[in-house]
Design a protein around this motif. Structure first.
Motif, PDB file in Angstrom:
ATOM      1  N   GLU A  36      11.234  39.444  39.121  1.00 17.07           N
ATOM      2  CA  GLU A  36      12.046  38.488  40.565  1.00 17.07           C
ATOM      3  C   GLU A  36      13.129  38.127  39.430  1.00 17.07           C
TER       4      GLU A  36
ATOM      5  N   GLN B 122      15.321  34.289  45.990  1.00 12.87           N
ATOM      6  CA  GLN B 122      14.251  34.872  46.677  1.00 12.87           C
ATOM      7  C   GLN B 122      14.106  34.487  48.072  1.00 12.87           C
TER       8      GLN B 122
ATOM      9  N   GLN C  70      17.161  46.891  36.382  1.00  8.59           N
ATOM     10  CA  GLN C  70      16.977  46.722  37.757  1.00  8.59           C
ATOM     11  C   GLN C  70      17.299  45.249  38.520  1.00  8.59           C
TER      12      GLN C  70
ATOM     13  N   SER D 234      16.638  42.153  42.019  1.00  8.78           N
ATOM     14  CA  SER D 234      15.145  41.885  42.955  1.00  8.78           C
ATOM     15  C   SER D 234      16.399  41.177  43.122  1.00  8.78           C
TER      16      SER D 234
ATOM     17  N   GLY E 267      13.041  40.728  46.576  1.00  9.98           N
ATOM     18  CA  GLY E 267      12.115  41.639  46.884  1.00  9.98           C
ATOM     19  C   GLY E 267      10.245  41.122  46.187  1.00  9.98           C
TER      20      GLY E 267
ATOM     21  N   ASN F 258       8.352  42.075  44.518  1.00 11.52           N
ATOM     22  CA  ASN F 258       7.088  41.463  43.356  1.00 11.52           C
ATOM     23  C   ASN F 258       6.242  43.297  44.002  1.00 11.52           C
TER      24      ASN F 258
ATOM     25  N   GLU G 166       8.544  45.618  42.438  1.00 12.98           N
ATOM     26  CA  GLU G 166       9.269  45.590  41.246  1.00 12.98           C
ATOM     27  C   GLU G 166       7.895  45.674  39.965  1.00 12.98           C
TER      28      GLU G 166
ATOM     29  N   THR H  71      16.001  45.697  44.570  1.00 13.29           N
ATOM     30  CA  THR H  71      15.071  46.082  45.339  1.00 13.29           C
ATOM     31  C   THR H  71      15.015  44.823  46.189  1.00 13.29           C
ATOM     32  N   GLY H  72      14.125  44.206  47.541  1.00 21.17           N
ATOM     33  CA  GLY H  72      14.190  43.652  48.109  1.00 21.17           C
ATOM     34  C   GLY H  72      15.516  42.994  49.445  1.00 21.17           C
TER      35      GLY H  72
END
Lengths: 506, 250
Positions: free
Chosen positions: A158, A181, B130, B132, B135, B137, B140, B173-174
């Motif tokens: 992340e 995030q 990648q 994120s 995302g 996780n 991921e 992702t996310g």
């Protein structure tokens, strides 16, 4: 007559009426919190505020690890007042909560060393504060240089930004900037009135802790809706939580091995993790346990077939993992990279309020399963594993020890489950939450304590929902761990904590 | 050294020989099948409980780009709706993710929708970056697992690389958060053309559960062409791997 300054409750059992929470003057609140937090068996679970009837209502939950009591303190602020004397200088563990309140509601805390942004939420008080103008800590010197990493990292992980101030190879300071995030989860808990949506939100707070957060939410709802769950279901939930712990701990062992180029440790642990999460998939169709925990019942009640599969896989995994870790943690080339690296001392950890396995790696017995037991842990004594050193090696070895302990716990739980009458029904989605109430729910996820709290309005709608992931406490520990370390040791330090970005950013 | 050899022998062969045919647990939720005799009332009932509006009220179809595979519709109407354990559900066109009532045949990526240069340039080596962007996780971790000792995506020359400069495309992702939107755009620009975009997980395809959240900024997804959609919550490594293999014509 002496009015009580707080109300006492216990984990996940009894919701209370919000009107029963004594509202005290800030000066008294301040003294009380200080007084409570001086005692090392107390720690702050959550401290936040929300707008209600034109005022800001503050709630502080302090857990007593000796007695299992949670004390709830509250004060209110009128709109014409925007400053509160900071608690952080005396109780450093409060730093993150005061920063969060400042960021969300614009409250000033004179005396707070640094009200730096936490996560740049969409509804922050100051929209001028943006990711790009983060106030990085700076040291003026021609000898020093800065290294910036992220938000997008080299690995498949992340996003978050790390900025190191280094003297040569040595890290003097690490600044961790998060918020990338942020998905607005807490707001969605209020906006999405649907029970199933809330379950899914909880499972997606941090996908690596789907069971931990899912359970914290289910428990919270059950407490507020007066839903009793049978013993069999309580046991099943604990088994799922321990499987999650085993899977992530083994995955982390793989990652730690990979970071020091010990491929054997990496590939074998990757394969072992696969075996564990495939067993979770065998149980509920999802490798991360999404869908497994629901309020009031379960869509995937444990069966004898699943229990047998779990025991079979566990036996194999436990044996092989013990062999591999026995090798990893005796190999001089690995020890050289782990031992005495990234140390967090016990006094440091106590002062910043570290939780979970990071706390247990430096000698602090902090484990919600023992101190504030929930579900079947209430009938089951957990003896948390602790180590003293507080370095990468301790955090790595603690995982190995906890995997073994969890495997033993699961076997004992399955024994109890076999003797229990099974009456697990379907999940309950048409619940009605008790109006005008406050409830709190704690679980011990694999990272550490998870805390969900909720306040309902007079109609029984969710007025405010607060999530605390253990990472919120522990990111500061990572920043401290890398001080005076080689910058090349950052990856192993980081992996040894494996903190959640999305759990922090919400 | 002997100890190492003993450990390795004990672990045995872990890699999956045929990634196309690897069986997964019966309970795994992949491609749904919706009976063609589903009634209007039944459609209304399941559409009402679907947490992500994946079920179309007009015709009872399920959009895998929105579905979180929570299984509640199938539990409500057993025998009428069911999720099979068929994990090959990736598509190259957004519309192909919609499974109609009565549709029982497997989903296969539409070859005609794949850009010619993708196969010409990347068939033997595809390097991916990648990103994120909100995302949780789990996707991921499943992408990372795609490269592990079991799934070993590297056997096809497909790899995740550390820099967009080394990459032929990005895997997102996310649900794409506002706070991550700029970094995502910068990363995409840094990938040399021609380049591919792969969306992994329901969150990234439609916003999923987070659709409508004020913390999102999905402009990037609307602005750029997507080459592969990989549904799931999270997407299973086999869904991702088979999707990429189909994209490359392997």
């Amino acid at each position: 007559m002496n009015h009580p300054s707080y109300i006492e409750l216990k984990n996940g059992i009894s919701p209370i009426m919000t009107t029963d929470v004594p509202v005290i003057e800030y000066d008294i609140f301040y003294e009380k919190v200080r007084e409570l937090l001086i005692d090392k068996s107390n720690h702050c679970l959550s401290y936040y505020c929300y707008a209600f009837a034109g005022r800001l209502k503050f709630i502080c939950c302090i857990a007593d690890d000796n007695t299992g009591i949670i004390r709830l303190l509250s004060h209110e602020m009128r709109p014409d007042n925007t400053t509160l004397k900071a608690l952080t200088p005396f109780c450093p563990s409060i730093h993150i909560f005061e920063r969060e309140i400042h960021e969300n509601h614009g409250v000033e805390f004179p005396g707070h060393p640094w009200l730096k942004p936490v996560r740049y939420p969409h509804d922050r008080a100051d929209r001028m504060s943006v990711m790009d103008n983060y106030p990085f800590y700076e040291i003026e010197s021609e000898e020093l240089h800065e290294v910036g990493v992220g938000p997008i990292h080299a690995g498949v992980i992340e996003p978050g930004h790390f900025r190191f101030i280094c003297n040569g190879e040595k890290v003097l300071h690490l600044e961790i900037q998060l918020g990338y995030q942020h998905r607005g989860i807490e707001r969605l808990f209020v906006d999405k009135g649907d029970a199933l949506q809330r379950c899914l939100l909880a499972e997606n707070i941090a996908g690596d802790t789907a069971v931990g957060h899912g359970l914290a939410h289910a428990q919270l709802i059950e407490s507020l809706a007066g839903i009793e769950v049978c013993e069999a279901l309580q046991i099943e939930r604990c088994i799922a939580l321990e499987m999650e712990r085993i899977a992530v701990h083994i995955g982390d062992t793989a990652a730690l091995s990979g970071d020091v180029a010990y491929q054997l440790g990496q590939v074998t642990c990757e394969a072992l993790r696969t075996m564990v999460i495939n067993t979770t998939q065998f149980w509920c169709g999802n490798r991360f346990g999404k869908g497994l925990v629901r309020p009031g019942g379960s869509n995937y009640p444990l069966t004898e077939e699943t229990a047998g599969e779990i025991l079979k896989v566990l036996e194999e995994v436990e044996r092989r993992y013990e062999n591999v870790t026995g090798r990893i943690y005796t190999l001089p080339s690995v020890l050289g990279r782990f031992e005495d690296i990234g140390r967090v001392t016990r006094p440091q950890a106590e002062s910043i309020g570290v939780v979970g396995m990071a706390a247990r790696s430096c000698g602090i017995v902090r484990d919600i399963r023992r101190t504030h037991p929930f579900q079947y842990y209430r009938n089951f004594e957990i003896n948390p594993v602790t180590l003293e050193a507080g370095d990468v090696l301790a955090r790595g070895m603690l995982r190995a020890l906890e995997v073994k302990a969890s495997a033993g716990i699961i076997r004992a739980l399955i024994d109890s489950w076999r003797k229990t009458e099974k009456s697990v029904g379907r999940p309950v989605y048409n619940y009605k939450l008790r109006p005008g109430s406050f409830a709190i729910s704690l679980t011990e996820g694999w990272r550490g304590e998870i805390c969900h709290t909720v306040v309902t309005d007079s109609e029984g709608n969710v007025l405010h929902y607060k999530v605390k992931d253990p990472s919120q406490h522990n990111w500061m520990a990572l920043a401290l761990a890398v001080r005076n370390q080689e910058i090349s040791d950052f990856p192993v330090c980081n992996k040894s904590f494996n903190l959640s970005y999305c759990g922090h950013d919400l | 050294m002997l100890k190492e050899i003993r450990i390795l022998t004990d672990h045995g062969k872990q890699y999956i020989p045929d990634l196309r045919k690897q069986p997964v647990s019966e309970r795994f939720r992949g491609r749904p099948v919706i009976s063609e005799v589903i009634t209007r009332e039944e459609i209304e009932k399941v559409a009402a409980i679907c947490p992500v509006n994946a079920i179309d009220r007009r015709n009872g179809s399920i959009d895998l780009g929105r579905c979180t595979f929570c299984n509640e519709c199938a539990l409500m109407l057993p025998g009428t709706i069911g999720f099979t354990n068929d994990y090959r559900i990736a598509a190259s066109r957004r519309g192909d993710l919609v499974v109609m009532t009565g549709q029982t045949e497997v989903l296969r990526l539409d070859e005609t929708a794949v850009r010619k240069e993708i196969r010409r340039l990347f068939r033997r080596s595809l390097k991916l970056r990648q990103v994120s962007a909100g995302g949780d996780n789990s996707c991921e971790m499943e992408l990372a697992a795609s490269c592990n000792v079991n799934f070993d995506l590297g056997r096809f020359g497909i790899e995740f690389v550390a820099s967009p400069r080394h990459a032929d495309g990005i895997v997102i992702t996310g649900p794409v958060t506002e706070n991550m939107s700029e970094a995502l755009e910068i990363c995409y620009k840094a990938v040399p053309s021609p380049k591919v975009i792969i969306l992994v997980g329901t969150d990234s395809i439609s916003g999923g559960l987070f659709e409508g959240s004020p913390a999102l900024q999905r402009g990037f997804i609307d602005r750029h062409p997507v080459d592969l959609y990989v549904p799931g919550n999270p997407a299973h490594p086999l869904t991702f791997i088979n999707g990429v293999m189909d994209l490359l014509g392997l």
